[in-house]
Design an enzyme around this catalytic site. Structure first.
Site, PDB file in Angstrom:
ATOM      1  N   SER A 183       0.795  -1.221   0.000  1.00 53.19           N
ATOM      2  CA  SER A 183       0.000   0.000   0.000  1.00 53.19           C
ATOM      3  C   SER A 183       0.829   1.273   0.000  1.00 53.19           C
ATOM      4  O   SER A 183       0.385   2.301  -0.495  1.00 53.19           O
ATOM      5  CB  SER A 183      -0.961  -0.005   1.189  1.00 53.19           C
ATOM      6  OG  SER A 183      -0.262  -0.172   2.404  1.00 53.19           O
ATOM      7  N   HIS A 201      -5.293  -3.114  -2.862  1.00 56.66           N
ATOM      8  CA  HIS A 201      -4.931  -2.193  -3.948  1.00 56.66           C
ATOM      9  C   HIS A 201      -4.804  -2.901  -5.292  1.00 56.66           C
ATOM     10  O   HIS A 201      -4.363  -2.302  -6.269  1.00 56.66           O
ATOM     11  CB  HIS A 201      -3.623  -1.474  -3.612  1.00 56.66           C
ATOM     12  CG  HIS A 201      -3.720  -0.658  -2.365  1.00 56.66           C
ATOM     13  ND1 HIS A 201      -4.263   0.605  -2.346  1.00 56.66           N
ATOM     14  CD2 HIS A 201      -3.402  -0.959  -1.073  1.00 56.66           C
ATOM     15  CE1 HIS A 201      -4.232   1.066  -1.106  1.00 56.66           C
ATOM     16  NE2 HIS A 201      -3.732   0.138  -0.319  1.00 56.66           N
ATOM     17  N   LYS A 253     -11.723   0.733  -1.974  1.00 56.60           N
ATOM     18  CA  LYS A 253     -10.721   1.353  -2.849  1.00 56.60           C
ATOM     19  C   LYS A 253     -11.249   1.400  -4.288  1.00 56.60           C
ATOM     20  O   LYS A 253     -12.118   2.210  -4.562  1.00 56.60           O
ATOM     21  CB  LYS A 253      -9.384   0.679  -2.639  1.00 56.60           C
ATOM     22  CG  LYS A 253      -8.861   1.186  -1.291  1.00 56.60           C
ATOM     23  CD  LYS A 253      -7.748   0.503  -0.646  1.00 56.60           C
ATOM     24  CE  LYS A 253      -7.518   1.177   0.718  1.00 56.60           C
ATOM     25  NZ  LYS A 253      -6.821   0.349   1.666  1.00 56.60           N
TER      26      LYS A 253
HETATM   27  C1  LIG Z   1      -6.967   0.075   3.114  1.00 59.45           C
HETATM   28  C2  LIG Z   1      -6.358  -1.221   3.396  1.00 59.45           C
HETATM   29  C3  LIG Z   1      -6.974  -2.126   4.258  1.00 59.45           C
HETATM   30  C4  LIG Z   1      -8.190  -1.777   5.072  1.00 59.45           C
HETATM   31  O1  LIG Z   1      -9.334  -1.772   4.310  1.00 59.45           O
HETATM   32  P1  LIG Z   1     -10.588  -0.922   4.836  1.00 59.45           P
HETATM   33  O2  LIG Z   1     -11.720  -1.464   4.067  1.00 59.45           O
HETATM   34  O3  LIG Z   1     -10.280   0.509   4.532  1.00 59.45           O
HETATM   35  O4  LIG Z   1     -10.692  -1.179   6.297  1.00 59.45           O
HETATM   36  C5  LIG Z   1      -6.413  -3.374   4.401  1.00 59.45           C
HETATM   37  N1  LIG Z   1      -5.282  -3.704   3.759  1.00 59.45           N
HETATM   38  C6  LIG Z   1      -4.639  -2.845   2.938  1.00 59.45           C
HETATM   39  C7  LIG Z   1      -3.399  -3.290   2.253  1.00 59.45           C
HETATM   40  C8  LIG Z   1      -5.150  -1.572   2.735  1.00 59.45           C
HETATM   41  O5  LIG Z   1      -4.520  -0.725   1.959  1.00 59.45           O
END
Ligand SMILES: *Cc1c(COP(=O)(O)O)cnc(C)c1O
Length: 388
Positions: free
Chosen positions: A182, A210, A240
Site C-alpha cells: 500500500s 490495492h 478502494k
Molecule cells: C486500506 C487497506 C486495508 C483496510 O481496508 P478498509 O476497508 O479501509 O478497512 C487493508 N489492507 C490494505 C493493504 C489496505 O490498503
C-alpha cells in the site's frame, strides 16, 4: 489537571515536536478526483478511489435505490437479521471475479483481517509475514497470539529460511503478504510464495486491497502472471477501486462457511448498510466488464513515472521517498499551493527515515494535469534512487 489529561497532553506535545501529530482536514470530494479543502479546489493524487467509481452515476443510483427499498441501515448483525438479500449477489460476484468457490463480506477490510486470521490460527501456530504488510494484518496476527516471524520485504529466500527454522514446531502456519503494497505500490511474488507455502504446508493469505480493479485487468494480484496463483485466502476491500465501503474474503466454500460461523468481527458487528452492498455490486459489475476503464489508472501512473524517469509502476501507487517527516510535509505543502493534493506519509505508517509523498493515480486524472504535477514534483526529485 487529572492524570488522563496530563498523559494525553504530554503525548501530543511529544508527537508535535517530531512532526508526527496527525490531524483531520475537512475535505469535500467531487467527481474526477477533485477535492475542496479550506475553501480551495485541488486535484487529489492521494485517493484510493482508483476508478472514481464513488462518484459514478450508476454506482450512486444503485445505493439510492437499495436505500429506498431496504432502508438506511441493516439493523443487526448478519447472523441475526442484518443479512439483506443483496449480500448473496455480491458474494457470488466476488467469488466469480476471484475464481474461488465462495466469498464472505465483512464490515471493512480491517475487520476482515482482524477476523479471519485469529479464526484460522491460534497461540500454538506460526505466522510468517512480509515486513511491509498492512497494519491490519499485524493487528489480526496479534489477536491470534500465534508466534509471528517477519521476513524482509519481498525476500523469498528469507521467507524460506524462516519456514525451515520454525515451521516444524507449530501445527498450523499462515503466510501473510499484501498483493500490492500500500505504501510502495510494488507487487508481492505471489506465485513463488504460493509454491513456498505448499512446500511447507502453510496457508497463503494475500491482502489485495490495492489490486482489485487495477492490476491484472482488474482481477487483482493473484492473476498478474496471466494465470490464477494458488492462493487459498484472498482478502480485500470494497473501499478502494470499488469506491464504497466494506471488506471481503474469497476462499473455498468450507473456509467461508467456517469464517461465517466463527470470525468474531463478522459475528459481533452490524451488517453493512444495504446501499453500500448494492453500490459495491454495481461497481464490481463495471470492473468485470469495462476493460478500458480498468486499464486507465496504471496508464496514468506510467505517464507520471516515465516523465520523471522513474521505474515503471507495478500498480497505480507511486512513492517518492523524502526521508524525514519535515521534508515530506514541506513538499506536500508546496504541492498544495500549486493545487495538487498529495499527502505526506510518515512513520509509523512507513519505516523511520522513509517519510514520503505517495501519489495515487485514478482513471479520470487528465494527462495535462499529470504533466503539470510532474513539473511541480521535479524540484523534490533528486534521481532514480528516490523511487527505490
Ligand atoms: C486500506 C487497506 C486495508 C483496510 O481496508 P478498509 O476497508 O479501509 O478497512 C487493508 N489492507 C490494505 C493493504 C489496505 O490498503
Amino acid at each position: 489537571m487529572d492524570s488522563l489529561e496530563l498523559f494525553v497532553r504530554d503525548k501530543l506535545e511529544h508527537l508535535e515536536a517530531q512532526s508526527l501529530k496527525r490531524t483531520l482536514a475537512e475535505t469535500d470530494r467531487f467527481a474526477a478526483a477533485l477535492t475542496r479543502r479550506d475553501g480551495k479546489v485541488m486535484i487529489s493524487f492521494c485517493c484510493n478511489d482508483y476508478l472514481n467509481l464513488s462518484h459514478d452515476r450508476r454506482v450512486i443510483d444503485a445505493a439510492n435505490e437499495a436505500t429506498q427499498r431496504y432502508g438506511a441501515g441493516s439493523g443487526a448483525s448478519r447472523l441475526v437479521t442484518g443479512n439483506h438479500p443483496l449480500y448473496k449477489t455480491l458474494e457470488t460476484k466476488l467469488a466469480a471475479h476471484k475464481e474461488t468457490e465462495a466469498a464472505v463480506v465483512f464490515g471493512s477490510g480491517y475487520l476482515t483481517n482482524v477476523g479471519v486470521i485469529p479464526t484460522l490460527i491460534g497461540p500454538d501456530d506460526l505466522i510468517v509475514a512480509d515486513e511491509l504488510c498492512h497494519a491490519c494484518l499485524f493487528a489480526g496476527s496479534q489477536i491470534s497470539h500465534a508466534k509471528l516471524v517477519i521476513f524482509r520485504h519481498n525476500d523469498l529466500d528469507h521467507c524460506a529460511e524462516l519456514l525451515e527454522e520454525h515451521r516444524a514446531q507449530h501445527p498450523r502456519c499462515l503466510i501473510l503478504t499484501d498483493g500490492v503494497f500500500s505504501m510502495d505500490g510494488d507487487l508481492a511474488p505471489v506465485v513463488e510464495l504460493a509454491e513456498l507455502a505448499e512446500m511447507h504446508d502453510a496457508w497463503l493469505m494475500t491482502d489485495d486491497a490495492h489490486g482489485l480493479g487495477v492490476v491484472a485487468g482488474g482481477k487483482g494480484s493473484s492473476f498478474v502472471t496471466g494465470q490464477k496463483a494458488r492462493v487459498p485466502l484472498q482478502m480485500g476491500t470494497l473501499s478502494k477501486a470499488i469506491g464504497v465501503y466494506g471488506g471481503y474474503l474469497c476462499a473455498s466454500q468450507a473456509v467461508v462457511d467456517f469464517i461465517k460461523t466463527r470470525a468474531r468481527s463478522f459475528i459481533y458487528t452490524t451488517g453493512l448498510p444495504p446501499g453500500a452492498v448494492a453500490s459495491s455490486i454495481a461497481a464490481l459489475d463495471l470492473i468485470a466488464t469495462d476493460a478500458e476503464l480498468v486499464a486507465k489508472p496504471m496508464a496514468k501512473a506510467r505517464l507520471f513515472t516515465r516523465a520523471l524517469n522513474l521505474p515503471d509502476p507495478e500498480s497505480c501507487i507511486v512513492p517518492l521517498i523524502m526521508g524525514d517527516a519535515d521534508s515530506a510535509l514541506a513538499a506536500s505543502q508546496t504541492l498544495a499551493e500549486q493545487g495538487f493534493l498529495v499527502t505526506a506519509i510518515r512513520p509509523p505508517t512507513v519505516p523511520e527515515n522513509t517519510a514520503r509523498l505517495r501519489f495515487t493515480f485514478t482513471a479520470e486524472h487528465r494527462n495535462e494535469d499529470i504533466l503539470r504535477l510532474v513539473e511541480a514534483v521535479r524540484p523534490f526529485h533528486r534521481g532514480d534512487k528516490d523511487a527505490a
